[in-house]
Every structure is written in C-alpha cells, then in structure tokens.
Design a protein around this motif. Structure first.
Motif, short mmCIF file in Angstrom:
data_model
loop_
_atom_site.label_atom_id
_atom_site.label_comp_id
_atom_site.label_asym_id
_atom_site.label_seq_id
_atom_site.Cartn_x
_atom_site.Cartn_y
_atom_site.Cartn_z
N SER A 282 0.38 -0.74 0.01
CA SER A 282 -0.72 -0.18 0.24
C SER A 282 1.16 1.37 -0.71
CB SER A 282 -0.87 0.10 1.14
OG SER A 282 -0.60 0.39 2.36
N ASN A 283 1.96 1.22 0.48
CA ASN A 283 2.83 2.15 0.91
C ASN A 283 3.89 2.46 -0.25
OD1 ASN A 283 4.06 -0.17 1.91
ND2 ASN A 283 5.44 1.30 2.77
N MET A 284 3.50 2.46 -1.58
CA MET A 284 4.12 2.11 -2.77
C MET A 284 4.78 4.39 -3.19
SD MET A 284 4.70 -0.60 -4.48
CE MET A 284 4.95 -0.28 -6.36
N SER A 285 4.06 4.90 -2.25
CA SER A 285 4.13 6.51 -2.85
C SER A 285 5.92 6.68 -1.89
CB SER A 285 3.49 7.05 -2.36
OG SER A 285 3.24 7.26 -0.95
N SER A 286 6.42 5.69 -1.02
CA SER A 286 7.71 5.88 -0.31
C SER A 286 9.36 5.90 -1.99
CB SER A 286 7.92 4.85 0.56
OG SER A 286 7.99 3.38 -0.47
N LEU A 287 8.62 5.62 -2.20
CA LEU A 287 9.19 5.86 -4.32
C LEU A 287 9.43 6.85 -4.65
CD1 LEU A 287 8.72 1.70 -5.13
CD2 LEU A 287 10.74 2.71 -4.27
N PHE B 165 -0.27 6.47 -7.70
CA PHE B 165 -0.84 7.75 -8.56
C PHE B 165 -0.46 9.00 -7.32
CE2 PHE B 165 -3.31 4.73 -9.76
CZ PHE B 165 -3.53 4.30 -10.73
N MET B 166 0.37 8.37 -6.78
CA MET B 166 0.97 9.98 -5.51
C MET B 166 2.38 10.42 -6.04
SD MET B 166 -2.10 10.90 -4.63
CE MET B 166 -3.62 9.85 -4.10
N PRO C 125 4.62 12.16 -7.53
CA PRO C 125 4.53 13.00 -8.22
C PRO C 125 5.56 12.93 -9.31
CG PRO C 125 5.61 13.59 -6.01
CD PRO C 125 5.23 12.29 -6.02
N SER C 126 6.77 12.39 -9.15
CA SER C 126 7.87 11.89 -10.53
C SER C 126 7.40 10.69 -11.73
CB SER C 126 9.54 11.70 -10.14
OG SER C 126 9.27 10.69 -9.42
N LEU C 127 6.09 9.74 -11.21
CA LEU C 127 6.02 9.09 -12.25
C LEU C 127 5.37 9.65 -13.89
CD1 LEU C 127 6.03 5.81 -11.71
CD2 LEU C 127 3.13 6.16 -11.48
N ILE C 128 6.06 9.04 -14.32
CA ILE C 128 5.74 9.27 -15.88
C ILE C 128 5.17 7.90 -16.87
CG2 ILE C 128 6.73 9.27 -18.36
CD1 ILE C 128 9.08 11.45 -16.76
N HIS C 129 5.66 6.67 -16.41
CA HIS C 129 5.62 5.49 -17.33
C HIS C 129 4.56 4.49 -15.90
CE1 HIS C 129 5.09 2.61 -20.23
NE2 HIS C 129 5.44 1.90 -18.91
N LEU C 130 3.66 4.18 -16.06
CA LEU C 130 2.41 3.06 -14.88
C LEU C 130 2.26 1.68 -15.62
CD1 LEU C 130 2.52 2.39 -12.43
CD2 LEU C 130 0.26 4.04 -12.49
N ASN C 131 2.52 0.83 -16.04
CA ASN C 131 2.41 -0.27 -16.98
C ASN C 131 2.39 -1.57 -16.10
OD1 ASN C 131 1.78 -1.86 -18.56
ND2 ASN C 131 3.61 -2.47 -19.48
N ILE D 154 -9.09 6.73 -6.79
CA ILE D 154 -8.34 7.70 -6.36
C ILE D 154 -8.37 8.34 -5.62
CG2 ILE D 154 -6.08 8.64 -8.00
CD1 ILE D 154 -6.03 5.91 -7.79
N GLY D 155 -7.61 9.27 -4.58
CA GLY D 155 -7.71 10.09 -3.93
C GLY D 155 -7.71 11.61 -4.36
N ASN D 156 -7.66 12.35 -4.18
CA ASN D 156 -7.33 13.70 -4.26
C ASN D 156 -5.68 13.69 -5.62
OD1 ASN D 156 -9.94 14.83 -4.31
ND2 ASN D 156 -9.46 15.51 -2.29
N ILE D 157 -5.53 14.46 -5.87
CA ILE D 157 -3.62 14.32 -6.85
C ILE D 157 -3.72 15.49 -6.67
CG2 ILE D 157 -2.30 13.65 -8.58
CD1 ILE D 157 -4.36 11.30 -9.95
N SER D 158 -3.19 16.20 -6.06
CA SER D 158 -2.87 17.82 -5.26
C SER D 158 -1.25 18.38 -6.38
CB SER D 158 -2.12 18.57 -3.96
OG SER D 158 -0.73 16.58 -3.72
N SER D 159 -0.21 17.75 -6.79
CA SER D 159 0.04 18.14 -7.99
C SER D 159 -0.55 18.28 -9.14
CB SER D 159 1.68 18.31 -7.33
OG SER D 159 2.05 16.71 -7.46
#
Length: 855
Positions: A216-221, A243-244, A246-252, A264-269
C-alpha cells in the motif's frame, strides 16, 4: 632588446608549461591486461560481432586501447568493459579472471550466450556502478551477493531465465536508480525490499511470474519515473499510493489479475503521467473521472475493463488532447461508442475499440494520422467508408463483424497499408481487377472464415503472412504462390483445394515457418520439394495424400508441430524425427503406417514431445520395457520449451487454424489455443502391438490421456500406473491383458474415465470412488472380474489372495520403475536391452539379475 628577449623566453616556455599541466596518461596495468586476455580465452566467440571486438585485441599491447575497454586516465585501471553483442559463448565461471578486475565500474556483456548461472563472484566487483547482462541465457536464482554492490546505480538483467525471488540483500543497493529484470521467470510476491531503495527511478519487472498484491505504501518510491510490472500474476486492488508519486511518468500494470474498482484520492500536484496501461486485468466499476485530469497522457490502455453493462462517459477522454495511443477494447458496457467522438483527438495514431457496439456516421472524418485501427467484434454491417481518407493507415482489424459483399477497390490505394484482417465476416470477393491487391506492399493479410470463392487473389511479393482458411476456394493451389519470396506463414486449411501440393515451398528456404493445408482434397505424394527447412508447424491432415513422408523433414530443426492425420500415407515410422530437438506434437493418426515402433539402433527418445498420436494404423511388434525413458516433457511438470520459441502458437496476428482431434474419455475432443499447453497425451490405439505394456510408461508422471486400446498387449497391468497422478483418461480395452486391476488405480483423484473391457482380467474390481463411478461397460467381457459395478460378487478368499498378490507385485514393480528411470538418465543402453530380455523370464528371479546388471 631586453624586452624582446623576455618575450622570446616566455613564448618558448609557454608550450612547456601547458604540456606540464596535463597529467601523464597511464597505460593499463599488466595484471589487468593479463586478466582481460585470460577472460577472452574462457569463451569461444562466434559471429562477425566477435571478430570486430575481442578478435582485435592484441596481447602485450596497452589494453586501454582495446575495443570495449575504458580506463581511468589518472590511474590506468580498467574501469569499463563493454562487450555488447560480442557473441561470447560459454559459462561465466565463479573463478573467472573477470573478477580480478577489482576497479571495474561498468560491465556490459549483453547479447552473449553465457548459458549458466550468475556466480556469487559477481559480488566481488564492489566498485561496479553499471551492470548489464541483457539476453545472456542466464538462469537459476539471482545471487544474494548482488547486495554487495553498494555503489550500483544501474542493474539490467533483462531477457534471461532467472527463477525464484529477488534476494533480500538487494535492499542494500541504496544508490540504485534503475532496476530492469523483465522477461524472466522470477516468482514470489512483489519484493518489499525495493521500497527501501528510495533513489529508484526505474523498476521494470515486466513478463515474469510474480504474484500477490502490491504494497500500500508505494509512494515511498518518491523518485520513481518508470514502473512496469505488466504480464505477471498480481492480484487485488491497485494501491492509490502509486498515483501519488509526483515524478511518475510511465505506469504499466497490464495483463495481471488486478480487480475491483480503481479508487484514487485527490491528486494535489499536476501529474506527469504520459503512459497509463491498465488493460487486460479484471478491473470493474466506472472508469474514474480523474483520468480526464491527466492532460499529459500520450498512451492510455483501459481494455477489458468491466463496466458491468453500465454507461461510460466517453467525454472524459476529450480532454486528453495529447493522446497518441488509446485502447478501450472490450469494456463490457451497454453504451454505444460513437466513433466521431475521437475526431477531436488530433494527435491520435493508434485507436483500438474492438469488442464494443460501434456507431459509425456516414459523414465521419477521423484525423488522418491514425496508423493503427482495431474495430473487431463491433457489430459493423457495412464496410467503413471513412477509411478512404486514412492515408496513414498501416494496421486495420475489422474481423468478426457482419460485413457482406466485396472488399472495395479503393482500400488498396491507401499508400501505407500493410496489415489487414478481414477474418470472420461474410465477404465474397474483391472488387476491381485480379491484381488489385498487388498494387500495394501488403505484409499480412487474413481473409479466413468468409465466403471467398475463385478466382484466388493475386498477392503482392511483399506478403509475409497469408491466411485464407475456411472459405470456398477450389481447384489446385495456385502456382503463383511459389513466387512470393517473403512468405513466412501460409494457411489454406478448410477449403476445397484439390490436386497435388506445389513443388516449390523449399524455394522459401528458412522463411516459411507455418504451412497448414488441412481439410482439403489434396492427393498424390508429399513432394520432398515442398519442405522448407525453416518449418515450425506443418499440418496436412484430412486430405488424400499417399506414399511416404518426406525424408527431408529431418532437416527441419525448428519443427514443433507435425500433423498428417487422416491421409493414406503408407510408410514405416519416421524414426529420423528423433533428431528434431523441439518436436512437441506428432500426430500420425488414421493412415497406413506399419512396422515396428522401435528403431533398429538407438533409443526412442522424444524429450520435448507433449502429444503422441499414432492410433488407427498398422504398427506391430512389442515395445521394450524402457521404451518411454527419455520422454522428459511428459515426465516433468516443468514446461521445458523456450517461451520465446513457443510464441508461434499464440501468434498475435490471428489464431491460425491449428488443431488436433484426440480421443479423450472415450469421445473425440478438439484441442485449440491454450489447450496445447495443457494436454500431454499418448494414443497408440487400434494398431497391432503385442507383448507387455512397457513398465517405463509409469515414468510419464504428467500424462493426462493414455489410450492403448484395440491392440494385442498381454501380461499384467503395471501397478506403477498408480504413480501417474495427473491421469484423467485411461483406456486399455480390447487387449489380452490378464491378472488383477491394480487396486491403487481407483485412488487416482483425477482419473475420471477408464476402460478395461474385453480383456482376460480376473479378481475383484478395486474399491474406490473413481472406479465405482464407472459404468459397468468399462469392465465387461472379463470373465474373471467380480465386484461392483459388475453384478458378479466375489468370494472372501479371492479378495484376500488378490490383496497379497497385489502387494507383492506392487513392491516389485516399484523397484523396476526406479531402475527404468535410472536407465533413462544414466548411460545404460546395453543394460536396457538386457532388461528387456530378462522381463520375459520367470517373475521370481528377475530383479536379482537386473540389480546385478545395474551394479
């Protein structure tokens, strides 16, 4: 004068000062040069690439000048070794001189044939920053010593056959930015140790065997830019934390088992996502509206999303003005998809909408850049006229619709058209002159499953793939096919072709890999000239071919599938096929093949064979006891064939007509598609075999169907058959078998169908759920059999005697099974022949002689 002298002195000294300011260039150290020279000698390079790199190395010269070598200019230490594409052949040994290069910072041996495990010694190169071993035929587990490479920033092991899980010690690579381990066989759950590698920008684990849920804590990357875990077996929900980042460009995440709605929650940026691939999962519920906020998306795949017959708000895609790729195939929605909706996406080059109800306006005008358009299974009844303006179109799939009439002539005027799939419609012909298709460079054309009739279309010389199966073509196969220099796959099955097979297919040399001519009325002998040495799949079943099989088949070293069922071939068994390393499917059913099934010399080993059907022929003689030793694919649960060589079976262009009809559980069953990877069968029924059933049959632990009925086999049923725990169908009927039915056969949980009728069996029918569920017809015409499901009851003495004899026989046969297995893997051909002779002698002393032979 003094001023001039001072100027002269300065001008002369200036170059000296400049020269002195540069450090001296060091030559590589002798010990490192020697290590490189020894490393070269550890392999036997092949090909032109090898001669262009290591072959130009010269001993006793400065190795810093050698091709592929980079040295540190300050120290002279070898810092980089790049032998990409040098075609090295041989294993990377644990004591390789490579590991003496302690100052290496970059190592690239990609596209070599290292063919072995990656040794633990790789961890000795502790200064490595970059390690690239792409497509090196490495296998086995990843060494935990990779965790010693603490300076590593780039690890690329793509395209190997690594198994098992990622070592926990890889969590020590805290400077790693790129991790590429795609196209391998890694298993287990998502490696949680990766979450500690906060410098990672790239994770590529595509096409492995990973499973479980994502943490669940993928955002640590927090620095991740590229994340690809497509084509695995992950399940559960997709964590919103992805999806949180901020640097992610390619998601497969395509082709996994992710399920549930995407929340998906609110994406702030503002999101940087350019690629979002979620297709081929089990996601359901509404398509989230947040996708409309991903304004930078270039690639979007939401195929096979289960809307549960709900409504899709297609307007959310109108905001994605930068899209070049959009796949909304098979959404399971009741919404009608209006194709004009996508006319506002001016950059769109790939649009796939297959499996949806489509509305196509007569005035539709899509932006011309579209190069790939898939509208299969969209309930289209008329040929789409808007295609006339698609001058950039290369790929067109309108298969499995309801389009009638003729293919319009204007289609072939599209200048870039190369791939066309019209299959499974009701087309009857081609509008325009006979050479209408020849005007363009078409590479792949599928017109199968229509109502096309003569004249046969004139094809362009550029054609690589052509399928015209399941139509109404008649007459001889046109000789003009022989002029198609690039033809690689030809499928003309299920038509009314007659006459002989053209004597020209060898002209294609190695290019023709698939030749399917089944279910026609072809006659005459199969000419040697019709065999292309590059064949992978050959099917001429259900014709009227006669004579002998072409001897040139033994030259087809890539052959995997051979089906000549239901012809009039009159020949001995093709023993030469044993030399084919990848043969998996051999079907000779319903011909006039005759003679023994054992070669005059050598063994009968088919290591990759999965389906062996020689039923309804005239084969005769006895089968030696060790006959099935060496049939490794049926003995092992591991699929040994190389996946990369296997992809012809599920070729993405179309499921061309490849099938096999087997007898399973007393009924005919047609295998198609993925079934070929599941079934392992042997059918030798309706021949003239005699002698005992080979005891080595019990080695085939993965066998699912065994049919030896309608022969003249004698002796007992081997008790070791009970070790074949995957067996689902067993037919030994109409032989001359005697003795008891082994009691443990009734305990095989998958054995749902069995037939022992018309033999000379005796004693009680074993008790067990599977046997008791059989119809009495499976046991009839065995005068000595008694017990349910027959009405004849057994006496108590019979049951006790049977129990003791079965126990004794079972122990003896277990010994024999182990001996035969040993013969299969230990040089013992002579011993195997001795055993075959000994088995004829009296049962009480046979295994003493065998034990002596083995010793």
């Amino acid at each position: 004068m003094i001023v001039w002298i001072l100027c002269l002195i300065f001008s002369l000294s200036h170059p000296i000062l400049i020269f002195a300011s540069f450090p001296a260039k060091h030559m590589c150290h002798a010990d490192q040069r020697d290590a490189l020279w020894e490393f070269k000698s550890e392999f036997h390079p092949s090909g032109l690439a090898a001669s262009e790199k290591t072959q130009r190395w010269r001993n006793n010269t400065d190795c810093c000048s050698w091709d592929g070598i980079t040295c540190d200019p300050k120290t002279g230490n070898v810092a980089g070794l790049n032998l990409l594409g040098s075609s090295l052949n041989g294993s990377l040994r644990s004591n390789s001189s490579l590991f003496r290069l302690q100052h290496l910072q970059s190592l690239d041996l990609s596209s070599s044939n290292l063919a072995g495990i990656l040794p633990d010694s790789i961890g000795n190169l502790k200064n490595l920053r970059v390690l690239k071993l792409l497509e090196c035929n490495l296998f086995g587990k990843l060494p935990s010593s990779l965790g010693n490479l603490s300076y590593l920033t780039h690890l690329d092991l793509d395209g190997n056959d690594f198994t098992g899980e990622l070592p926990d010690l890889m969590g020590n690579l805290n400077q790693l930015t790129k991790l590429i381990l795609a196209s391998s066989k890694l298993s287990g759950n998502f490696p949680h140790v990766l979450l500690n590698l906060t410098e990672l920008t790239t994770i590529n684990l595509h096409f492995n065997q990973l499973e479980g849920t994502l943490p669940s804590n993928m955002s640590s990357l927090s620095k991740l830019e590229y994340f690809n875990i497509g084509s695995n077996s992950f399940s559960g929900s997709i964590p919103s934390s992805l999806f949180m980042i901020p640097s992610l460009i390619h998601l497969n995440l395509e082709r996994n088992g992710f399920s549930g709605p995407l929340e998906i929650g609110n994406i702030s940026s503002p999101s940087k996502l350019q690629t979002l691939s979620l297709g081929g999962n089990s996601l359901n519920g509404p398509i989230p509206g947040f996708i409309s906020k991903l304004a930078g998306l270039l690639y979007l795949d939401l195929s096979f999303w289960n809307i549960r017959r709900g409504v899709v708000g297609f307007s959310i895609f109108l905001h994605l003005k930068s899209l070049t790729f959009l796949d909304l195939s098979h959404l399971n929605t009741r919404s009608m998809v209006d194709l004009s909706l996508f006319s506002h996406l001016m950059s769109l080059s790939v649009l796939h909408l297959s499996g949806n109800n489509l509305n196509i306006s007569s005035t539709l005008n899509l932006p011309s850049p579209i190069g790939s358009l898939a509208l299969a299974s969209c309930n289209i009844s008329e040929f789409p006229k808007f295609l006339q303006t698609q001058t950039s179109l290369f790929y067109l799939d309108i298969s499995n619709n309801q389009i009638k009439g003729q293919v319009p002539e204007w289609l072939w005027s599209l200048p870039g058209l190369g791939y066309v799939d019209f299959s499974r419609n009701s087309f009857s012909g081609f509008d325009g002159p006979a050479d209408v298709i020849q005007r363009n460079e078409i590479y792949m054309l599928d017109i199968s499953s229509n109502t096309f009739k003569n004249p046969f279309p004139l094809l362009p010389k550029s054609i690589i793939y052509f399928s015209a199966s399941d139509n109404q073509f008649s007459g001889e196969i046109p000789k003009i096919i022989c002029e198609l220099d690039s033809l690689g796959k030809l499928i003309l099955s299920n038509n009314n072709f007659s006459g002989s097979i053209p004597r020209c297919f060898e002209n294609f040399n190695t290019k023709l890999t698939v030749l399917h001519l089944q279910n026609n009325s072809l006659s005459g002998e199969f000419p040697e000239e019709s065999i292309s040495v590059g064949l992978v799949s050959l099917d001429v079943s259900h014709n009227q071919l006669s004579g002998e099989l072409p001897k040139s088949l033994i030259n087809c070293t890539y052959l995997q599938f051979l089906n000549v069922e239901d012809n009039m071939f009159n020949d001995m068994f093709p023993f030469g096929l044993r030399v084919l390393p990848g043969l998996q499917f051999l079907v000779l059913r319903s011909n006039k093949f005759h003679g023994p099934l054992y070669p005059p010399e050598g063994s009968m080993s088919f290591p990759k064979l999965r389906i062996f059907d020689i039923s309804k022929n005239l084969f005769s003689g006895a089968l030696p006891s060790d006959y099935f030793a060496g049939w490794n694919e049926m003995s092992s649960g591991v699929y040994t064939a190389d996946n990369r060589q296997q992809r012809f079976i599920g070729v993405s262009f179309s499921n061309y007509s490849k099938s096999v009809v087997l007898t399973n559980k007393g009924s005919k069953m047609e295998l198609l598609g993925i079934s070929f990877n599941i079934y392992k069968t042997i059918d030798v029924s309706e021949n003239r075999f005699e002698g005992e059933i080979p005891k080595s049959i019990s080695l085939l632990k993965e066998l699912i169907v065994l049919n030896m009925s309608n022969n003249a086999f004698v002796g007992h049923i081997p008790p070791s058959l009970s070790s074949m725990t995957n067996l689902q169908s067993l037919d030994l009927s109409r032989n001359r078998l005697s003795g008891k039915i082994p009691p443990k056969l009734g305990k095989l949980t998958f054995l749902a169908w069995m037939n022992f009728s018309y033999n000379m069996l005796e004693g009680p029918i074993p008790q067990g759920t599977q046997i008791q569920s059989q119809n009495s017809s499976s046991f009839v015409h065995n005068l000595g059999l008694c017990g349910a499901p027959l009405q004849k009851t057994c006496s108590g003495e019979e049951e006790e005697e049977t129990r003791k004899e079965d126990q004794e026989d079972e122990e003896n046969y277990q010994v024999l099974s182990g001996i035969v297995a040993a013969i299969a893997y230990v040089p013992g051909v002579f011993c195997g022949l001795v055993i075959s002779h000994i088995l004829i002698s009296y049962r009480q002393d046979w295994f003493k002689k065998i034990s002596k032979c083995i010793a």
